[in-house]
Motif scaffolding. Sequence first.
Motif, PDB file in Angstrom:
ATOM      1  N   VAL A   1       7.865 -14.793  32.716  1.00  0.00           N
ATOM      2  CA  VAL A   1       6.416 -14.994  32.668  1.00  0.00           C
ATOM      3  C   VAL A   1       5.694 -13.659  32.720  1.00  0.00           C
ATOM      4  O   VAL A   1       4.685 -13.445  32.056  1.00  0.00           O
ATOM      5  CB  VAL A   1       5.970 -15.897  33.842  1.00  0.00           C
ATOM      6  CG1 VAL A   1       4.452 -15.939  33.954  1.00  0.00           C
ATOM      7  CG2 VAL A   1       6.502 -17.301  33.633  1.00  0.00           C
TER       8      VAL A   1
ATOM      9  N   ILE B   1       8.094 -19.292  25.232  1.00  0.00           N
ATOM     10  CA  ILE B   1       6.721 -19.104  25.713  1.00  0.00           C
ATOM     11  C   ILE B   1       6.134 -20.445  26.156  1.00  0.00           C
ATOM     12  O   ILE B   1       5.426 -20.534  27.162  1.00  0.00           O
ATOM     13  CB  ILE B   1       5.849 -18.435  24.639  1.00  0.00           C
ATOM     14  CG1 ILE B   1       6.303 -16.979  24.441  1.00  0.00           C
ATOM     15  CG2 ILE B   1       4.373 -18.482  25.022  1.00  0.00           C
ATOM     16  CD1 ILE B   1       5.522 -16.224  23.400  1.00  0.00           C
TER      17      ILE B   1
ATOM     18  N   MET C   1       7.524 -21.085  29.437  1.00  0.00           N
ATOM     19  CA  MET C   1       6.930 -20.176  30.416  1.00  0.00           C
ATOM     20  C   MET C   1       5.538 -20.636  30.837  1.00  0.00           C
ATOM     21  O   MET C   1       5.142 -20.485  31.996  1.00  0.00           O
ATOM     22  CB  MET C   1       6.859 -18.757  29.837  1.00  0.00           C
ATOM     23  CG  MET C   1       8.199 -18.059  29.771  1.00  0.00           C
ATOM     24  SD  MET C   1       8.056 -16.434  29.026  1.00  0.00           S
ATOM     25  CE  MET C   1       9.773 -15.921  29.022  1.00  0.00           C
TER      26      MET C   1
ATOM     27  N   ILE D   1      -0.921 -12.240  27.680  1.00  0.00           N
ATOM     28  CA  ILE D   1      -0.379 -12.257  26.316  1.00  0.00           C
ATOM     29  C   ILE D   1      -1.422 -11.714  25.348  1.00  0.00           C
ATOM     30  O   ILE D   1      -1.110 -10.899  24.458  1.00  0.00           O
ATOM     31  CB  ILE D   1       0.039 -13.690  25.925  1.00  0.00           C
ATOM     32  CG1 ILE D   1       1.276 -14.115  26.722  1.00  0.00           C
ATOM     33  CG2 ILE D   1       0.319 -13.785  24.434  1.00  0.00           C
ATOM     34  CD1 ILE D   1       1.714 -15.532  26.471  1.00  0.00           C
TER      35      ILE D   1
ATOM     36  N   MET E   1      11.508 -18.008  20.383  1.00  0.00           N
ATOM     37  CA  MET E   1      10.581 -17.387  21.321  1.00  0.00           C
ATOM     38  C   MET E   1       9.369 -18.272  21.563  1.00  0.00           C
ATOM     39  O   MET E   1       8.808 -18.298  22.654  1.00  0.00           O
ATOM     40  CB  MET E   1      10.156 -16.022  20.763  1.00  0.00           C
ATOM     41  CG  MET E   1       9.509 -15.147  21.816  1.00  0.00           C
ATOM     42  SD  MET E   1      10.640 -14.787  23.190  1.00  0.00           S
ATOM     43  CE  MET E   1       9.488 -14.351  24.460  1.00  0.00           C
ATOM     44  N   ARG E   2       8.957 -19.011  20.518  1.00  0.00           N
ATOM     45  CA  ARG E   2       7.846 -19.948  20.717  1.00  0.00           C
ATOM     46  C   ARG E   2       8.204 -20.979  21.770  1.00  0.00           C
ATOM     47  O   ARG E   2       7.380 -21.351  22.611  1.00  0.00           O
ATOM     48  CB  ARG E   2       7.504 -20.643  19.398  1.00  0.00           C
ATOM     49  CG  ARG E   2       6.768 -19.762  18.402  1.00  0.00           C
ATOM     50  CD  ARG E   2       6.147 -20.616  17.308  1.00  0.00           C
ATOM     51  NE  ARG E   2       7.159 -21.423  16.602  1.00  0.00           N
ATOM     52  CZ  ARG E   2       7.842 -21.000  15.548  1.00  0.00           C
ATOM     53  NH1 ARG E   2       7.621 -19.785  15.074  1.00  0.00           N
ATOM     54  NH2 ARG E   2       8.724 -21.779  14.943  1.00  0.00           N
TER      55      ARG E   2
ATOM     56  N   ALA F   1       7.986 -12.079  27.652  1.00  0.00           N
ATOM     57  CA  ALA F   1       7.139 -12.486  26.534  1.00  0.00           C
ATOM     58  C   ALA F   1       6.280 -11.327  26.050  1.00  0.00           C
ATOM     59  O   ALA F   1       6.063 -11.151  24.848  1.00  0.00           O
ATOM     60  CB  ALA F   1       6.246 -13.659  26.956  1.00  0.00           C
TER      61      ALA F   1
END
Length: 591
Positions: free
Chosen positions: A132, A5, A8, A23, A1-2, A136
């Motif tokens: 985006v 992101i 993104m 976020i 996921m990092r 996330a």
Amino acid sequence: MRRIIGLMLRVAGPYRDRFVSSIRDSVIGSLAQAGAYACMLPILYELSRPQVDAAAAWRWFAVFAACYAVEAVFRCREIGFQYTEWAQVIESIRLRLGDRLRRMPLRELERRATGDLTTVVGGNAVNAALGVSAVALVFLQMVTVPVVLIVVFLAVDWRLGLTLAVVTPLAVPFVRRVQRISGRGFRRVDQADADAASRIVEYVQGLPVFKATGQVGESSVRLQRALHEQTRHQAESQTQAALPALYAAAAVQVGVVAVAAVGTALVLGADLTVPVLVAVVVGAVRFAEPLATATTLTAMFEITDAAVERVVEVLDTEPMEADPDARITRFDAEFDHVEFAYTDAPVLRGVSFTVAARSFTALVGPSGSGKTTVTKLLTRYADPDAGTVRIGGVDLRTVDPSEIYRHVSVVFQDVYLFDDTIRANIAMARPDATDAEVEAAARAANVHGFVERLPHGYDTRVGEIGGALSGGERQRISIARAILKDAPIVLLDEPTAALDTESEVAVQQAIDALVADRTVIVIAHRLSTVVGADQILVLADGRIIERGRHAELLAEGGRYARMWEAQTRARHWRVGAETARVGSDNGGSDG
């Protein structure tokens, strides 16, 4: 996921700061939500005591309400980005993709299938923007709430917290399995979608050929194969991920049951009150909900991941470097020991020549000799592998392609018209041109005559790729477009080669109007059209083997002279064959 992101943030472009802000809003809102759930424990504890401390209960209730108020504020800010700027993010992504495609070397652009780029600019851009705006943030909510609740459970009773912390990771291997399967599957699906899109474009554009060869409908082998592969990959990606997703959800539910069992044992041992146990079970259920959702949404993450990867791949394509201040002010051209290869096979080998301003240069030679590549390099289709291409003494490696195209008009043998009106297709060369200027260019290109016969005149739509017009009419419109542009350099890739005699005469007259007093480079297949050229360059195997005027090259008796003799014989043969046929039809043999 990092990693997602990070990608993104690349995709977000000018909305990067708002994305980072959303976020942050999502994290704060999720912490406030988890805090509200945590407040249920002290509230129920106070209410379950023999002597209820109303003031303490109300204080905790005030904290509970404040947490929800904070969550509402930050959720509104987060949703504001998702729902008000999502369309702008898509537009921004597509504009940046368009700009990168504009600056991408045409060699790289041609390497990519039309359907592939359609998928990137279309569906991939939407899925990337969805990531985006939503993915996330959803992920952050699903992580933040359970983490806070584990901390709260540890504070209530370390055994409850430990149970949840030990049992929950049982789901992780299954989630990872779903992730790997979905990741591979959706990348295959994405590629299959691109292949299917390419085959659909090919099918639509080549429909007349497919009809002529009986390859339409279910008989269209290439299209049917691509659609079958698309369906197969979609089904496999769903089926293979189903069982691991079910196991992951089951592991999460086991965690809830384990917390309820440990809590019940604590109540029976008088270490926990029933109201607190109820609050703990409710919290455990709330804990399990986002984790179970995470398993379900893993597919969404992978769709987004695949889409973002493809968008970033295009955005990361190395653009052509250019000096923004480089300008072309003269209109002579020069090739200085130019070498170029499309793959490993060289196409041009040490080609050198100069073209004086307002002169007429012809390129002749067999197919594959490098003629078209010469004209492509003059429009910076790509940069040469060695040597230098110059216009007006300026190395084209330093010039933005848009600056080159301001001064160069190109007329190819294969004309591409857009599904719009005749007027709009001509005006593409100069969008600010008046109707009178468009009509003047059309008259000069012998377009006006056939346009007058059309029911809607210049407002007649030409159909997709100009399919409603004949080849000669399409060619004359493309020349009118070039005349309207009024560029000082004209490149012609034998625009009359595929036309009948009547159309050829009309197009040749249009070309005469186009090239007057300009620097002209023409690829010639019919040598009769370049007899008056200032210089003729004969190419073979990527080299210039002869150069000079028509009479000079005939006198040399080399390749050009043999080509001229062969074409002359072919013309005489056609006339002789026609005469023989007519004589035979008339019953005579020696008239």
